[in-house]
Design a protein around this motif. Structure first.
Motif, PDB file in Angstrom:
ATOM      1  N   UNK A  46      15.487  25.615 -66.261  1.00 18.92           N
ATOM      2  CA  UNK A  46      16.580  24.752 -65.844  1.00 18.92           C
ATOM      3  C   UNK A  46      16.307  23.325 -66.324  1.00 18.92           C
ATOM      4  N   UNK A  47      17.264  22.745 -66.997  1.00 11.31           N
ATOM      5  CA  UNK A  47      17.064  21.413 -67.565  1.00 11.31           C
ATOM      6  C   UNK A  47      17.069  20.362 -66.462  1.00 11.31           C
ATOM      7  N   UNK A  48      16.066  19.489 -66.490  1.00  9.65           N
ATOM      8  CA  UNK A  48      16.002  18.387 -65.517  1.00  9.65           C
ATOM      9  C   UNK A  48      15.913  17.081 -66.294  1.00  9.65           C
ATOM     10  N   UNK A  49      16.827  16.185 -66.013  1.00  8.15           N
ATOM     11  CA  UNK A  49      16.847  14.894 -66.708  1.00  8.15           C
ATOM     12  C   UNK A  49      15.612  14.074 -66.332  1.00  8.15           C
ATOM     13  N   UNK A  50      15.018  13.440 -67.359  1.00  8.55           N
ATOM     14  CA  UNK A  50      13.885  12.543 -67.092  1.00  8.55           C
ATOM     15  C   UNK A  50      14.353  11.087 -67.127  1.00  8.55           C
ATOM     16  N   UNK A  51      15.637  10.897 -67.369  1.00  5.82           N
ATOM     17  CA  UNK A  51      16.165   9.529 -67.400  1.00  5.82           C
ATOM     18  C   UNK A  51      15.881   8.797 -68.706  1.00  5.82           C
ATOM     19  N   UNK A  52      15.373   9.506 -69.706  1.00  6.29           N
ATOM     20  CA  UNK A  52      15.072   8.836 -70.983  1.00  6.29           C
ATOM     21  C   UNK A  52      15.908   9.414 -72.135  1.00  6.29           C
ATOM     22  N   UNK A  53      17.059   9.961 -71.779  1.00 11.99           N
ATOM     23  CA  UNK A  53      17.905  10.589 -72.800  1.00 11.99           C
ATOM     24  C   UNK A  53      18.466   9.559 -73.775  1.00 11.99           C
ATOM     25  N   UNK A  54      18.741  10.030 -74.961  1.00 13.49           N
ATOM     26  CA  UNK A  54      19.331   9.176 -76.003  1.00 13.49           C
ATOM     27  C   UNK A  54      20.613   9.796 -76.539  1.00 13.49           C
ATOM     28  N   UNK A  55      20.939   9.452 -77.752  1.00 16.48           N
ATOM     29  CA  UNK A  55      22.180   9.954 -78.357  1.00 16.48           C
ATOM     30  C   UNK A  55      21.924  10.430 -79.783  1.00 16.48           C
ATOM     31  N   UNK A  56      22.832  11.229 -80.267  1.00 17.36           N
ATOM     32  CA  UNK A  56      22.917  11.507 -81.704  1.00 17.36           C
ATOM     33  C   UNK A  56      24.264  10.934 -82.146  1.00 17.36           C
ATOM     34  N   UNK A  57      24.224  10.019 -83.085  1.00 19.40           N
ATOM     35  CA  UNK A  57      25.475   9.415 -83.547  1.00 19.40           C
ATOM     36  C   UNK A  57      25.567   9.531 -85.060  1.00 19.40           C
ATOM     37  N   UNK A  58      26.758   9.389 -85.555  1.00 18.34           N
ATOM     38  CA  UNK A  58      26.924   9.433 -87.001  1.00 18.34           C
ATOM     39  C   UNK A  58      28.387   9.360 -87.367  1.00 18.34           C
ATOM     40  N   UNK A  59      28.627   9.512 -88.654  1.00 16.40           N
ATOM     41  CA  UNK A  59      29.990   9.524 -89.170  1.00 16.40           C
ATOM     42  C   UNK A  59      30.102  10.661 -90.177  1.00 16.40           C
ATOM     43  N   UNK A  60      31.292  11.251 -90.232  1.00 13.21           N
ATOM     44  CA  UNK A  60      31.547  12.351 -91.162  1.00 13.21           C
ATOM     45  C   UNK A  60      32.369  11.789 -92.322  1.00 13.21           C
ATOM     46  N   UNK A  61      31.758  11.772 -93.492  1.00 12.72           N
ATOM     47  CA  UNK A  61      32.471  11.277 -94.672  1.00 12.72           C
ATOM     48  C   UNK A  61      33.199  12.433 -95.357  1.00 12.72           C
ATOM     49  N   UNK A  62      34.228  12.098 -96.115  1.00 14.77           N
ATOM     50  CA  UNK A  62      34.902  13.096 -96.945  1.00 14.77           C
ATOM     51  C   UNK A  62      34.915  12.567 -98.376  1.00 14.77           C
ATOM     52  N   UNK A  63      34.194  13.262 -99.256  1.00 19.23           N
ATOM     53  CA  UNK A  63      34.116  12.820-100.653  1.00 19.23           C
ATOM     54  C   UNK A  63      35.311  13.325-101.448  1.00 19.23           C
ATOM     55  N   UNK A  64      35.891  12.455-102.235  1.00 18.79           N
ATOM     56  CA  UNK A  64      37.008  12.868-103.088  1.00 18.79           C
ATOM     57  C   UNK A  64      38.326  12.753-102.354  1.00 18.79           C
ATOM     58  N   UNK A  65      39.389  13.093-103.079  1.00 19.65           N
ATOM     59  CA  UNK A  65      40.736  12.974-102.508  1.00 19.65           C
ATOM     60  C   UNK A  65      41.090  14.274-101.792  1.00 19.65           C
TER      61      UNK A  65
END
Ligand SMILES: [Cu+2]
Length: 297
Positions: A46-65
Motif C-alpha cells: 500500500x502506497x504511503x506518502x512521505x511528503x517528498x513527492x515531486x512532479x514529471x513535467x514536459x511538453x509534447x512537440x509535433x514535428x512537421x506540418x
C-alpha cells in the motif's frame, strides 16, 4: 510497348517494397504500444506518502506540418449538424508545433527505495471522471482514470448517443443514452492504455480512456504541456501515447528521475519524417500509374 511494360513492372516492384515497408512499420508500432499492466494484481504494498513527492513535467512537440482538421459529414444525424455545424476531426490537434491530447503516464520504474511502481496499491479516487457528449463529440477527447474509479458519461446534446468502449483487457459494452437521460456510471477494473470509445449512432465520434493502477498520468493540454503530480522520488519509464501512427496509436518512452520535492523533465516529440505509408498514398494520387499490387501484400 515492351518498354512501357518493363517500366510498369519496375514500378510494381518498387510499390510492393513500399507496401511491405508500410506493413513492417505498422507491426513495429504495434509492438511499441502494448497494453500496459494488463495483468493487474490486487495484492501489493500500500502506497504511503512521505511528503517528498515531486512532479514529471514536459511538453509534447509535433514535428512537421500536421494534416489539417477535416470537416465531418454529419448527415447521419441532422441534429448534430444543427448543434455543431463546425465539427472537425480531432485526431491531431497541433498549435504552434505542440500536440494536445497525448496521454502521458508512468509505465514502469521504481521509487527511491527500489519498490517497483507497479507493485504498489493506491486508493481508488472517490470522485468520478466525466466524459461528456456535447456538440456530437466527446469532451474530453482523451482522459485518464484509475482502475475501478467511476467514469461518469453525460449527454448534453439534444439527440441520442450510444457509448461503446472497445477494450482488450476489460469487458466490452455499449449503451444507449437518449437526450435528457441520466448520466451513466461505469468502471474499468483492469489497467488498460488506452481504451477506444466510439458511438454507435455517430461514426465519427471517438475518444480514448487510459486506465491505470496508479494516479501518475496526465493528458497534454492545447499548448502541449502536461504535469504529473504527486510522484514519489524515483527513476521511471515515462510513456507518451498518441492515437495516430498505427492501429493502436504510437507510444514513446523515456527514463526520467524525479528528485525528492523536485521535478523530472519528459519532453516528447511526435510527427516527424513522412512514413512509408504516407509516401505510398502520395504515389496513389499520381493518375498515370496503375498499381495492381497495392493492398494485396
Ligand atoms: Cu453519438
Amino acid at each position: 510497348m515492351f518498354k512501357h511494360m518493363r517500366v510498369g513492372f519496375v514500378l510494381t516492384i518498387i510499390l510492393s517494397i513500399l507496401a511491405l515497408g508500410s506493413a513492417c512499420s505498422k507491426q513495429a508500432t504495434n509492438d511499441a504500444a502494448p497494453d500496459t499492466n494488463s495483468t493487474a494484481s490486487t495484492t501489493g504494498k500500500s502506497y504511503a506518502s512521505k511528503g517528498d513527492e515531486g512532479t514529471v513535467t514536459g511538453a509534447i512537440a509535433y514535428n512537421g506540418a500536421p494534416a489539417a482538421p477535416k470537416k465531418i459529414d454529419t448527415s447521419a444525424d441532422p441534429v448534430c449538424g444543427q448543434t455543431n455545424p463546425n465539427l472537425v476531426t480531432e485526431d491531431t490537434i497541433v498549435k504552434d508545433g505542440k500536440l494536445a491530447n497525448a496521454f502521458v503516464y508512468i509505465k514502469d520504474g521504481a521509487t527511491a527505495d527500489g519498490t517497483k511502481v507497479t507493485e504498489y496499491t493506491f486508493p481508488t479516487p472517490t470522485e468520478a471522471v466525466t466524459l461528456d457528449q456535447k456538440g456530437c463529440h466527446y469532451v474530453p477527447h482523451v482522459l485518464g482514470l484509475q482502475a475501478n474509479q467511476k467514469l461518469r458519461i453525460t449527454n448534453s446534446d439534444p439527440t441520442q448517443h450510444n457509448i461503446h468502449p472497445t477494450p482488450k483487457s476489460n469487458p466490452e459494452w455499449n449503451q444507449t443514452q437518449s437526450n435528457g437521460a441520466a448520466p451513466i456510471e461505469k468502471t474499468f477494473g483492469r489497467p488498460e492504455v488506452l481504451i477506444p470509445v466510439k458511438c454507435n449512432q455517430h461514426p465519427w465520434m471517438k475518444s480514448y480512456v487510459g486506465v491505470l493502477k496508479h494516479p501518475f498520468y496526465a493528458v497534454s493540454a492545447e499548448d502541449g504541456t502536461f504535469t504529473i503530480k504527486g510522484v514519489p522520488p524515483g527513476t521511471y519509464t515515462v510513456a507518451a501515447w498518441h492515437e495516430k501512427g498505427g492501429p493502436n496509436g504510437t507510444e514513446k518512452t523515456m527514463q526520467v528521475t524525479v528528485p525528492a520535492n523536485g521535478s523530472g523533465k519528459a519532453d516528447f516529440a511526435f510527427g516527424g519524417a513522412p512514413t512509408a505509408s504516407s509516401r505510398l498514398s502520395g504515389l496513389q494520387m499520381m493518375p498515370a500509374l496503375e498499381m495492381p499490387m497495392i493492398g494485396r501484400h
